[in-house]
Design a protein around this motif. Sequence first.
Motif, short mmCIF file in Angstrom:
data_model
loop_
_atom_site.label_atom_id
_atom_site.label_comp_id
_atom_site.label_asym_id
_atom_site.label_seq_id
_atom_site.Cartn_x
_atom_site.Cartn_y
_atom_site.Cartn_z
N ASP A 1 9.57 -9.51 15.52
CA ASP A 1 9.05 -10.53 14.59
C ASP A 1 8.71 -9.87 13.26
N ILE A 2 9.36 -10.33 12.18
CA ILE A 2 9.17 -9.68 10.88
C ILE A 2 7.74 -9.79 10.39
N GLY A 3 7.03 -10.83 10.88
CA GLY A 3 5.64 -11.01 10.47
C GLY A 3 4.73 -9.90 10.94
N LEU A 4 5.13 -9.15 11.96
CA LEU A 4 4.33 -8.01 12.43
C LEU A 4 4.33 -6.88 11.41
N ILE A 5 5.35 -6.84 10.57
CA ILE A 5 5.46 -5.77 9.57
C ILE A 5 5.15 -6.31 8.17
N VAL A 6 5.73 -7.47 7.83
CA VAL A 6 5.52 -8.04 6.50
C VAL A 6 4.20 -8.81 6.52
N ASN A 7 3.15 -8.10 6.20
CA ASN A 7 1.82 -8.70 6.16
C ASN A 7 0.96 -7.91 5.17
N ASP A 8 -0.26 -8.31 5.04
CA ASP A 8 -1.15 -7.69 4.03
C ASP A 8 -1.63 -6.31 4.45
N LEU A 9 -1.34 -5.89 5.68
CA LEU A 9 -1.77 -4.57 6.12
C LEU A 9 -0.64 -3.54 6.02
N PHE A 10 0.49 -3.87 6.64
CA PHE A 10 1.55 -2.86 6.79
C PHE A 10 2.31 -2.59 5.49
N ILE A 11 2.71 -3.64 4.78
CA ILE A 11 3.52 -3.43 3.57
C ILE A 11 2.76 -2.62 2.52
N PRO A 12 1.48 -2.95 2.22
CA PRO A 12 0.75 -2.10 1.26
C PRO A 12 0.66 -0.65 1.72
N LEU A 13 0.49 -0.44 3.06
CA LEU A 13 0.40 0.92 3.57
C LEU A 13 1.72 1.67 3.35
N LEU A 14 2.83 1.00 3.61
CA LEU A 14 4.13 1.64 3.42
C LEU A 14 4.35 2.03 1.96
N PHE A 15 4.02 1.12 1.05
CA PHE A 15 4.20 1.45 -0.38
C PHE A 15 3.22 2.52 -0.83
N GLN A 16 2.02 2.53 -0.22
CA GLN A 16 1.04 3.57 -0.56
C GLN A 16 1.61 4.94 -0.21
N MET A 17 2.28 5.02 0.94
CA MET A 17 2.87 6.30 1.34
C MET A 17 4.06 6.68 0.45
N ILE A 18 4.85 5.68 0.07
CA ILE A 18 6.02 5.97 -0.77
C ILE A 18 5.60 6.48 -2.13
N LEU A 19 4.53 5.90 -2.68
CA LEU A 19 4.17 6.15 -4.08
C LEU A 19 3.16 7.27 -4.27
N VAL A 20 2.65 7.86 -3.18
CA VAL A 20 1.61 8.88 -3.31
C VAL A 20 2.15 10.09 -4.07
N ASP A 21 1.35 10.63 -4.95
CA ASP A 21 1.74 11.83 -5.71
C ASP A 21 1.56 13.06 -4.85
N GLY A 22 2.57 13.94 -4.89
CA GLY A 22 2.46 15.21 -4.18
C GLY A 22 2.49 15.08 -2.67
N GLY A 23 2.96 13.96 -2.16
CA GLY A 23 3.00 13.76 -0.72
C GLY A 23 4.21 14.43 -0.09
N SER A 24 4.33 14.24 1.21
CA SER A 24 5.46 14.80 1.95
C SER A 24 6.71 13.98 1.67
N ASP A 25 7.76 14.66 1.21
CA ASP A 25 9.03 13.95 0.96
C ASP A 25 9.54 13.27 2.22
N GLN A 26 9.36 13.95 3.36
CA GLN A 26 9.85 13.39 4.62
C GLN A 26 9.12 12.10 4.97
N LEU A 27 7.79 12.10 4.78
CA LEU A 27 6.98 10.91 5.08
C LEU A 27 7.33 9.78 4.10
N GLN A 28 7.43 10.11 2.82
CA GLN A 28 7.77 9.08 1.83
C GLN A 28 9.15 8.48 2.11
#
Length: 992
Positions: A229-256
């Motif tokens: 169910d896409i709603g389990l991922i596309v919600n106010d919790l998971f999507i912001p967390l995913l973008f937070q990991m993608i956009l973090v400065d100096g983070g792990s390339d593998q994680l991003q």
Amino acid sequence: MDDVEKAILISFDESGAIDAALKSQAVSFCQQIKETPTVCCLCIEKLCFCRLVQVQFWCLQTLHELIRVKYALLSLQEKDFIRKSVFSMCCFEAIDDQNNNAVRILEGGPAFIKNKLAQVFVAFVYFEYPLIWSSVFVDFLPHLGKGAVVIDMFCRILNALDDELISLDFPRTSEEMGVAGRVKDAMRQQCITQIVAFWYDVVSMYWNSDPDLCSGLLDSMRRYISWIDIGLIVNDLFIPLLFQMILVDGGSDQLQGAAAGCVLAVVSKRMDHRSKLSILQSLQINRVFGLVTGDGDSELVSKVATLITGYAAEVLECYNWVNTDDAKGVSLELLNEVLPSVFYAMLNCELGTTFSIVQFLSCYVATMKNLCPLREKQLRHVHQILEVICAQIRYDPVYRDNLDMLDKIGREEEERMSEYRKDLFLLLRSVGRVAPDVTQIFIRNSLASSISSLSERNVEEVEASLSLMHALGESLSDEAIRTGSGLLHELVPNLLSTRFPCHSNRLVALVYLETITRYMKFVQENTRYVPMALAAFLDERGIHHPNFHVSRRASYLFMRAVKLLKAKLVPFIEKILQSLQDTVVRFTTMNHISNEFSGSEDGIHIFEAIGLLIGMEDLPLEKQSDYLSSMLTPLCHQVEALLINANVLNPEESPVKIANIQHIIMAINALSKGFSERLVTMSRPAIGVMFKKTLDILLQILDVFPKIEPLRNKVTSFIHRMVDTLGASVFPCLPKALGQLLAESEPKEMVGFLLLLNQLICKFNASMHHIVEEVFPAIASRIFRIVSTEELPLGDGTSSEEIRELQELQKTLYTFLHVIATHDLSSVFLSTKSRSYLDKIMHLLLHSACNHKDILVRKVCVQIFIRLIKDWCTRPYGEEKVPGFQRFIIDGFAMNCCFDSTLDKSFEFHDATTLILFGEIVLAQKVMYEKFGDDFLAHFVTKCFTSAHCPQDLASQYCQKLQGNDMKALRSFYQSHIENLRFQQNGSLVFR
């Protein structure tokens, strides 16, 4: 270490230190252990107490095979024992709590052991979830609190479940698809919500402290997004967390990168396009656009670029599928927002293999057609698309030397790029149709940039620019090129006058010549550019280029240009011939040809071009004669010199001289193509005399080298040409030439000989009677010695060259006999010398007309019989011209071919070619009735109708149709009669 462990270690040894016989013995011993009833207990025991990874792997592999192959044969106790043991291992529990020496596989074990353990676990899921082991995932979840070791193992199990059962990236049987559907349905209903919650909890808690663990978890999650169910991922919790990991400065390339992969999975999930568009809009993907400007070779930039291009492809698909203006407006706005980053990524980043640049851009260009007139944004996008195309078609400079020398590596790279470019050039043509002005401006600027560069280092850039212009030319109509529409009136002259600093490069020179040839119709219309076009072909850019491959191709392209411009070139003929003098001299210089041109027709096109130029009637006769004499005389002198000295040639010289003669014949042959029969035989017979003398000289080759097949073939080809050029003037030469060619003919050469005769008969008709009558007995004698009157074998042995040659000869023979019969020469068969072969010829034709597997051959044979019946048989009761022929036709041809052969199941009325044959068979019946009257009718009706116990009225109808004039009605009636006979077996009639 016991014997089992020793045997396993020996069987896995790759060092080469173990004796081969001992290793084979160890492998056999291990195989025997697998067949023992207690093998599952042995494997679990070894997994509990043995730390040798080879032993652990062998035990897990054995358990996996046992479950996958022999699950139904295992007892309930064995299944329960293996299941509990494997579950305990995966949950980081000791199987034997009483033994302190027990081994925990998850503790420090290598990744491949953990992956194999996950495979064993998934094998149980395949057979038992959810019907037998319904709580497998629910039971596992509480153990995840034990920490990273168990979490990592759970991710491996999810990955193995996807690889082994769910993923559609691998071929699946229908049974596997059914099991996968059952597993997914049960997980959706029972545990996927808890698993997603677990994913979120772990990632939100550990992404800073343990990025490697979270990267692995996100990779597992990415695999499952497509079906949960896409709603389990596309919600106010998971999507912001995913973008937070993608956009973090100096983070792990593998994680991003892993987080970007999850967002891409969300974007790519199949769903209703309106719902998809809403999700795409909510993602605010523009947040990651800045990341693609980083290091283009980094894994993170590649992953983000793949995310952006995947997002763009989905937005474009939504635009094409949504119906409302609002939805189209939203999708177009999102598309315009993402495209600049997409174009940047295409030019600078390495994209995922699943994304096709050409496919996406082709879809977008197709969309543009509906937006005409294009707005400013779309016009900018067109320009960027052209930049992408130009970059994509560019060769890698690494291969520059290989491509210039055209070694093995260069040849492979050129072939690869040629294939790769096809779709890109199709895209260019589509862009050219949508935005022609922008396309031409881009190409003009690209060429201008290449021209202005004084460096030889921009080879790839120049080649790409020229290739773009060539590809553009292929999308333009002849009229557009002729009139110089758009910027062509500027582009073509600039191109003709350009000399690139890197023009010595093979690729640049070749594409330059191909391009100016493509636009030659512009030069034809604008004759002031003829001198510039000639210069491009004749100077060091073309025929005088230092690279042999370029010079050779330039010769061919120049010949094509001459064919097109022809009359426009009359004022320049003197200059052209002077420029080509050194090239021609190379052909009139002894021993040169064999070194550089051996075994091919390279350079011959120059002679064809010269022939086209000097063969025009626009030239004064005197000049034309001088030009032709200056070409023919040196070539003929060289042949005569070689023929005079032929007897004193040593073995080393002979192949070289023969190659010289071959090329001279080809050169003269090519030269003659420019001279029409009308000019040579009527308006300027003096030219014909020159060619006749040349023919006389070349025919001497057959006397001096009677058994050299290549020379005989070249002389035969030249006779073909002279038949078309000199017309009846060749007649005096034919008897001797044909006799010489026939004397030494092998099956393959005999085919060429018969083709020459076919040409002569078709051109001169009955005038060939005497010549054909003279050579036919020898032809028949030779052919019937090597070709059976039965059909040649067509089984497994037909791949041999000899059988293929004989089949080709037999097929050509039928054509030859057909040409004789249909050109009023059938009396040749009845001549005194040929009469002895008549019986063989008739039986060969009859057998082939009835049985040959090639329907076209059968048709030809029937047509021959029709013509012979007309020629040799007078109207009913007249005198027989060929005694016995009428009886042969009625008893043999009429019965076997016109009736029996049509009953064969291989005679397929649904096949168009067979229907044509059937039409000829019906026509033959009509002709036989006209010539033989009631004699034929009585015999045929008795055989086809009465003996088949057909009603009398059916026979009467046939006679009526045959005596009438409606061939279509006769054909239809007879086809219906044959088809009916096939369905019913009457009396003594035997169906095949």
